[in-house]
Write an enzyme that holds these catalytic residues in place. Sequence first.
Site, PDB file in Angstrom:
ATOM      1  N   GLU A  89       0.821  -1.204   0.000  1.00  0.00           N
ATOM      2  CA  GLU A  89       0.000   0.000   0.000  1.00  0.00           C
ATOM      3  C   GLU A  89       0.858   1.258   0.000  1.00  0.00           C
ATOM      4  O   GLU A  89       1.884   1.334   0.660  1.00  0.00           O
ATOM      5  CB  GLU A  89      -0.911  -0.015   1.236  1.00  0.00           C
ATOM      6  CG  GLU A  89      -1.837  -1.207   1.195  1.00  0.00           C
ATOM      7  CD  GLU A  89      -2.799  -1.261   2.357  1.00  0.00           C
ATOM      8  OE1 GLU A  89      -2.788  -0.327   3.184  1.00  0.00           O
ATOM      9  OE2 GLU A  89      -3.550  -2.230   2.422  1.00  0.00           O
ATOM     10  N   CYS A 116      -0.195  -1.580  16.370  1.00  0.00           N
ATOM     11  CA  CYS A 116      -0.078  -1.492  14.912  1.00  0.00           C
ATOM     12  C   CYS A 116      -0.605  -2.736  14.206  1.00  0.00           C
ATOM     13  O   CYS A 116      -0.237  -3.863  14.554  1.00  0.00           O
ATOM     14  CB  CYS A 116       1.389  -1.286  14.562  1.00  0.00           C
ATOM     15  SG  CYS A 116       1.708  -1.447  12.809  1.00  0.00           S
ATOM     16  N   GLY A 156       5.999  -1.369   7.250  1.00  0.00           N
ATOM     17  CA  GLY A 156       7.368  -1.814   7.474  1.00  0.00           C
ATOM     18  C   GLY A 156       8.254  -0.821   8.186  1.00  0.00           C
ATOM     19  O   GLY A 156       7.926   0.349   8.346  1.00  0.00           O
ATOM     20  N   GLU A 157       9.383  -1.353   8.653  1.00  0.00           N
ATOM     21  CA  GLU A 157      10.406  -0.545   9.332  1.00  0.00           C
ATOM     22  C   GLU A 157      11.533  -0.324   8.320  1.00  0.00           C
ATOM     23  O   GLU A 157      12.287  -1.251   8.000  1.00  0.00           O
ATOM     24  CB  GLU A 157      10.888  -1.319  10.565  1.00  0.00           C
ATOM     25  CG  GLU A 157      12.233  -0.901  11.131  1.00  0.00           C
ATOM     26  CD  GLU A 157      12.343   0.571  11.466  1.00  0.00           C
ATOM     27  OE1 GLU A 157      11.648   1.026  12.376  1.00  0.00           O
ATOM     28  OE2 GLU A 157      13.132   1.293  10.801  1.00  0.00           O
ATOM     29  N   SER A 188      11.065   7.257   8.563  1.00  0.00           N
ATOM     30  CA  SER A 188      10.379   7.160   9.847  1.00  0.00           C
ATOM     31  C   SER A 188      10.701   5.795  10.451  1.00  0.00           C
ATOM     32  O   SER A 188      10.389   4.762   9.869  1.00  0.00           O
ATOM     33  CB  SER A 188       8.872   7.292   9.611  1.00  0.00           C
ATOM     34  OG  SER A 188       8.190   7.105  10.817  1.00  0.00           O
ATOM     35  N   SER A 213       9.962   7.108  16.261  1.00  0.00           N
ATOM     36  CA  SER A 213       8.791   6.871  17.119  1.00  0.00           C
ATOM     37  C   SER A 213       9.236   6.666  18.559  1.00  0.00           C
ATOM     38  O   SER A 213       9.996   5.742  18.852  1.00  0.00           O
ATOM     39  CB  SER A 213       8.051   5.607  16.669  1.00  0.00           C
ATOM     40  OG  SER A 213       7.469   5.826  15.422  1.00  0.00           O
ATOM     41  N   ASN A 215       6.767   7.388  21.512  1.00  0.00           N
ATOM     42  CA  ASN A 215       5.485   6.816  21.974  1.00  0.00           C
ATOM     43  C   ASN A 215       5.319   6.601  23.474  1.00  0.00           C
ATOM     44  O   ASN A 215       4.238   6.187  23.916  1.00  0.00           O
ATOM     45  CB  ASN A 215       5.176   5.492  21.254  1.00  0.00           C
ATOM     46  CG  ASN A 215       5.045   5.701  19.754  1.00  0.00           C
ATOM     47  OD1 ASN A 215       4.672   6.786  19.315  1.00  0.00           O
ATOM     48  ND2 ASN A 215       5.361   4.689  18.980  1.00  0.00           N
ATOM     49  N   ASN A 291      -4.873   6.348  15.471  1.00  0.00           N
ATOM     50  CA  ASN A 291      -5.851   6.012  14.439  1.00  0.00           C
ATOM     51  C   ASN A 291      -6.393   4.606  14.744  1.00  0.00           C
ATOM     52  O   ASN A 291      -5.712   3.621  14.472  1.00  0.00           O
ATOM     53  CB  ASN A 291      -5.119   6.065  13.088  1.00  0.00           C
ATOM     54  CG  ASN A 291      -6.014   5.708  11.939  1.00  0.00           C
ATOM     55  OD1 ASN A 291      -7.231   5.858  12.013  1.00  0.00           O
ATOM     56  ND2 ASN A 291      -5.416   5.218  10.869  1.00  0.00           N
ATOM     57  N   CYS A 334       3.753   4.227  11.435  1.00  0.00           N
ATOM     58  CA  CYS A 334       4.253   3.737  10.154  1.00  0.00           C
ATOM     59  C   CYS A 334       3.390   2.626   9.592  1.00  0.00           C
ATOM     60  O   CYS A 334       3.029   2.640   8.434  1.00  0.00           O
ATOM     61  CB  CYS A 334       5.710   3.337  10.236  1.00  0.00           C
ATOM     62  SG  CYS A 334       6.174   2.469  11.695  1.00  0.00           S
TER      63      CYS A 334
HETATM   64  S1  SF4 Z   1       4.284   0.870  13.925  1.00  0.00           S
HETATM   65 FE1  SF4 Z   1       5.845   0.687  12.250  1.00  0.00          FE
HETATM   66  S2  SF4 Z   1       7.633  -0.267  13.232  1.00  0.00           S
HETATM   67 FE2  SF4 Z   1       5.865  -0.600  14.590  1.00  0.00          FE
HETATM   68  S3  SF4 Z   1       5.116  -2.639  13.990  1.00  0.00           S
HETATM   69 FE3  SF4 Z   1       3.954  -1.081  12.844  1.00  0.00          FE
HETATM   70  S4  SF4 Z   1       5.039  -0.922  10.873  1.00  0.00           S
HETATM   71 FE4  SF4 Z   1       6.414  -1.912  12.313  1.00  0.00          FE
END
Ligand code: SF4
Length: 346
Positions: A89, A116, A156-157, A188, A213, A215, A291, A334
């Site tokens: 996406e 997430c 993804g990271e 990010s 991040s 948090n 969100n 992310c």
């Molecule tokens: S917030 Fe980003 S780093 Fe964390 S699990 Fe989700 S995609 Fe991976």
Amino acid sequence: MELLTSYTLPELRKRFEELGFETYRANQVLRWLYKRFEDDFQRMTDLPKEHRQAFGERFGVRALELLQKVPAEDSTKYVFKTRDGHLVETVLIRERDHLTLCVSSQIGCAVGCKFCATAKDGLLRNLTPAEIVDQYLQVQRNTPQRIRNLVFMGMGEPLANYEAVRKAVEIFVSPWGIELSKRRVSISTSGLIAQLRRMAQDPLMRELNLAVSINAPDQSLREALMPISKTNSLQDLLQVLVDFPYPSDRRIMLEYVLIKGVNDSKAQAQELSRLIAPHRRKFKVNLIPYNPDPALPYERPSLERVYAFQEVLRSHGVSTFVRLSKGVEVFGACGQLRSKRALVVK
Ligand code: SF4
């Protein structure tokens, strides 16, 4: 079939040489691809006919198949399919005076943040440089206005797929490539310390915008929300960021997703201020109201609470923004792109 978008210019020149073509043809082809966004060799009219034919037989341009476009008021989500059948996406966000493209770097994610949706399936695989670059190319071909801002904030990271992201960045920012300004490309990350150290040593990567991040204002809550914090502690992370050789006129963005009743109290804002205020010239804070995802037990706090949190940070001199912009649904965190997967029509 080889993908053109797998190559940097020097690599493509070498490849053409191996295949018996003049090396300058690589410059011509990439000019068509990255300056005019042309994907059909037959329309690359300054190439001899036999070259167009030969390139078309050997090289492909599209790494992804566009499955669906989902327009919303101020953003459009593009759903792509990889050649091995995974969904990717990408979201185009229309901001006041510019467009920003939010690209994915992995299918799924191994980082496992509790809030997430992407984390749920774990990591399926990394995206290739061609799959990352093709997200941009296909959306740009669909969009009359130039897309000049790019954020690695999709699935993804990005720093966990460092090599591929780096190569894609090289294509995005090079004069022979798409030629975006490095200041308009953002990475990010959830805060992978080893990869941030690597980035700090890397002249190509360290001049990009960096968003990390956070948090949570303390180690135990951060560990609960982001298990990666067990091995990438908040204290070590902040130290790496304080030492990061960032241009002095810019600030690293600390992302803080505000989740109702979890990390959004005034006391937590005080605690966060204590951590950041000594480095206020190095950082700015981006507060992102969560969100919500139907599959996860977290909620978005009221705006009142969000602004109260912001006020505390500001009172300590910490530059703080609330991201309530148009793409707010996209920019949750992310991986939150995946939470809208139900929209996909198969
Ligand atoms: S917030 Fe980003 S780093 Fe964390 S699990 Fe989700 S995609 Fe991976």
